[in-house]
Scaffold this active site. Structure first.
Site, PDB file in Angstrom:
ATOM      1  CB  CYS A 169      -6.756   2.328 -14.024  1.00 45.18           C
ATOM      2  SG  CYS A 169      -5.610   3.065 -12.866  1.00 45.18           S
ATOM      3  CB  CYS A 199      -6.409  12.439 -15.482  1.00 46.72           C
ATOM      4  SG  CYS A 199      -5.915  14.135 -15.446  1.00 46.72           S
ATOM      5  CG  ASP A 207      -7.226   9.215 -12.171  1.00 49.95           C
ATOM      6  OD1 ASP A 207      -7.330  10.409 -12.485  1.00 49.95           O
ATOM      7  OD2 ASP A 207      -6.142   8.636 -12.033  1.00 49.95           O
ATOM      8  CB  CYS A 247      -3.098   5.311  -9.587  1.00 48.92           C
ATOM      9  SG  CYS A 247      -2.929   5.097 -11.350  1.00 48.92           S
TER      10      CYS A 247
END
Lengths: 146, 392
Positions: free
Chosen positions: A59, A33, A35, A103
Site C-alpha cells: 500500500c 498480507c 505487502d 506497515c
C-alpha cells in the site's frame, strides 16, 4: 488520510530498483498480507552502506516507508542502520495514520534481514542483531480482523 | 486534482436536481407531521402516499406492500430478523450466501448467537449461487432464504427468479437485497416471486438515510422499530419526509427510461472493461462477463496492491474503490473476492470502478489512459513483477 510528506515518498519514491552486485539482500512480508519488501544494500570495507535500493509490493504507506528507510540508512554504518526503528521512520515521515503504522515495521525488518543475511554469509556478528529472527513472521498485522 | 472524476456510483450517487427540488419544501414549508390532522399534516400524508405509489409502480407491487425505512441496511435487518423471530415456531434455519453485503452477513451472524442456524452458500468463480446448491441446503426447519439480487463489489446478478421458485416450492420465505440492482435492472416482484426486497435511495440519485422494504402481503414478519403507529404500525418513528419524497422522485426518474439507462451504462462499462483489459497486461475481470450490473467494473491487477492504485488515481482526481468501500478500514481482503476463489495476492490488487448517469465517454478514456501509467509505475516498484519479467 496521508500527509504531504508520505504522499511525496509514495508518488516519488527514492532509491527504487535493484543492485545486481549487492552485498546484502533482505526480503520480508508476505503476499497474503498484501505487502512484500525487498532491500538491496551495497556495503564497503569500512562497513558503510554506500548504496541502497528497494522494491515493494504494498500500500501507499509500505512504499513511502520503504523509500524513507532507504534514505535514512544511506551513507550510514551497518551498526547505525541496525539501530533504525520503525518509529523513527514514521517520525521522519511526519507520522502515519494509526491503522497504517504496522506497515513501517516491514521497512525496519527489511533492513535488518538484509544485514542478517550479510552477517551470516561473512560470519560477522552484530550485537544489534541479538534475538532477531528473519523468519519470525511478525509483521504487525492483525490477521483476525474482519 | 481539481476536476473530480467520480467512478464510485456503487458507493453512493449525487442527489439529482429534480429530486432535491421536490425534497426541499418538506424541510421548512410542508414540514407538518403526517400523523397530524391539520392542513400541513395532511399535505405530508398526501406526499407520503405519492412517494409510496411511485416506488410501488417501479416494482410492480401494491402500494400497501411498500414500507419506508432508514435505508438499505435497516431494510435488510428488518427482513431477516423480522422473519426469523416471527417464524421461530416453524424452524431456526436460514440460508444465505457468502457474498452478501455485511448488512445481511452480520445480521445472520447475530442470529447465530440467538440460536439460529445459518447456511452460507458458496458461489462459483463468477459469484453465482448454484440453484442446486440452494435445493440441497433446504431442510425441514428452513424458514428464510436471503440472496442478494446483485453484488455490490463484483456486480454479479443472481438468478433470483429461479432461486425464489425453489424457496416457494418448500414454503420458505424469500428475501433479496436489491440495493445495487434497484434502478439498474427491471424488477417485477410478482414475476420474481420474492416475498421481501430491500432498496435504498442514495444508490439511485436520491438522499442518504432512506430506503424501503417490499413486504408481500401475508408475509409473517415482526417489526424491528417499536414505537408509534407509523407505516401501518410496522415501522415506528415520525417519517423522514424529505427523504421519502426524495426516494419517491428518484425511483420514478430511475424507471422513466430504464432500458435506455441500462443500454447506455452497459456500453460504457464494456468500453471501460475492454480498454483496461486490452491495454494493461496481467489483469483479470472479477465477476461475470454478462450477468453483471450495467455500471460495475471490477478488475484485479497482478503484482500491485489496491490502496496504492486508489491513492494514485486520487492524485489524478479519480475517485474509485478497492473491494467494498465499507471494508476499507479493514486489512483483510474482501470476503466476496475470497468467495470467488481469488488468492489473497490477487484480491489485494483489485479495483472497483462503478459508473452512472453522469459518466461520459471522455471520462472512460481518461481513466483507461491514467490507469495504464499508474499500473506501470507501481509494477516498476513491485518485487513480484520483477520476478515475472525475469521469467521465473
Amino acid at each position: 488520510m496521508y500527509n504531504e510528506k508520505v504522499m511525496d515518498h509514495f508518488m516519488n519514491p527514492r532509491n527504487v530498483g535493484e543492485i545486481e552486485d549487492a552485498e546484502a539482500i533482505g526480503e520480508v512480508g508476505n503476499p497474503i498480507c498484501g505487502d512484500i519488501m525487498r532491500m538491496y544494500l551495497k556495503i564497503d570495507n569500512n562497513d558503510i552502506i554506500t548504496d541502497v535500493k528497494f522494491k515493494t509490493f504494498g500500500c501507499g504507506s509500505a512504499i513511502a516507508t520503504s523509500s524513507m528507510a532507504t534514505e535514512m540508512i544511506k551513507g550510514k554504518t551497518v551498526r547505525e542502520a541496525l539501530r533504525l526503528t520503525n518509529m523513527a521512520v514514521v517520525e521522519a515521515l511526519d507520522g502515519l495514520p494509526p491503522a497504517k503504522v504496522h506497515c513501517s515495521v516491514l521497512a525496519e525488518r527489511a533492513v535488518k534481514t538484509a544485514i542478517y543475511n550479510y552477517a551470516k554469509e561473512r560470519n560477522l556478528t552484530y550485537k544489534e542483531l541479538d534475538g532477531f529472527d528473519p523468519n519470525d513472521d511478525h509483521d504487525g498485522h492483525d490477521h483476525d480482523e474482519e | 486534482m481539481c476536476t473530480q472524476l467520480y467512478f464510485d456510483y456503487a458507493a453512493t450517487t449525487p442527489v439529482k436536481k429534480e429530486v432535491l427540488e421536490e425534497m426541499l419544501p418538506f424541510f421548512n414549508i410542508n414540514f407538518g407531521n403526517p400523523s397530524s390532522i391539520y392542513n400541513i399534516g395532511r399535505q405530508g400524508r398526501n406526499a407520503l402516499d405519492i412517494a409510496r405509489d411511485r416506488v410501488a409502480k417501479t416494482l410492480n407491487s401494491k402500494s400497501e406492500e411498500i414500507f419506508f425505512t432508514g435505508g438499505g441496511s435497516e431494510s435488510d435487518n428488518w427482513a431477516i430478523k423480522g422473519v426469523a423471530f416471527a417464524n421461530r415456531d416453524k424452524g431456526n434455519h436460514i440460508i444465505t450466501s457468502k457474498i452478501e453485503h455485511h448488512a445481511v452477513l452480520h445480521t445472520c451472524e447475530y442470529l447465530e448467537k440467538e440460536g439460529f442456524e445459518i447456511t452460507y452458500l458458496d458461489v462459483d468463480k463468477y459469484g453465482l449461487v448454484g440453484v442446486d446448491d440452494l435445493k440441497n441446503a433446504i431442510r425441514d426447519n428452513t424458514i428464510l432464504v436471503s440472496i442478494m439480487y446483485a453484488n455490490n463489489e463484483i456486480g454479479t446478478i443472481q438468478p433470483i427468479k429461479e432461486l425464489a421458485q425453489i424457496a416457494k416450492k418448500s414454503g420458505i420465505i424469500f428475501h433479496t437485497d436489491a440495493v445495487q440492482a434497484y434502478g439498474n435492472e427491471i424488477i417485477d416482484v410478482n414475476d420474481l416471486g420474492v416475498d421481501l426486497l430491500s432498496i435504498s435511495a442514495h444508490k439511485i440519485y436520491g438522499p442518504k438515510g432512506v430506503g424501503a422494504l417490499y413486504i408481500k402481503k401475508g408475509t409473517k414478519i415482526q417489526q424491528l422499530i417499536h414505537g408509534g403507529g407509523q407505516e401501518k404500525k410496522r415501522r415506528a418513528g415520525t417519517e423522514n419526509m424529505p427523504g421519502i419524497v426524495g426516494l419517491g422522485k428518484a425511483a420514478e426518474m430511475a424507471y422513466e427510461n430504464i432500458e435506455e439507462h441500462i443500454d447506455r451504462l452497459t456500453r460504457l462499462r464494456d468500453k471501460l472493461i475492454d480498454g483496461i483489459m486490452t491495454k494493461i497486461p496481467y489483469t483479470r475481470l472479477n465477476g461475470h462477463p454478462t450477468k453483471r450490473l450495467p455500471g460495475n467494473v471490477n478488475i484485479s491487477f497482478e503484482f500491485i496492491e489496491g490502496e496504492s492504485i486508489l491513492l494514485s488515481l486520487d492524485m489524478e482526481g479519480i475517485a474509485a474503490s478497492s473491494g467494498s468501500a465499507c471494508t476499507s478500514g479493514s486489512l483483510g481482503p474482501s470476503h466476496v473476492l475470497a468467495a470467488i476463489g481469488l488468492s489473497h495476492e490477487i484480491a489485494h490488487g483489485s479495483l472497483r470502478l462503478t459508473i452512472g448517469d453522469f459518466t461520459t465517454e471522455d471520462e472512460i478514456n481518461y481513466v483507461v489512459e491514467k490507469l495504464q501509467s499508474i499500473v506501470d509505475r507501481l509494477r516498476q516498484i513491485s518485487p513480484l513483477y520483477e520476478k515475472v519479467k525475469r521469467g521465473k
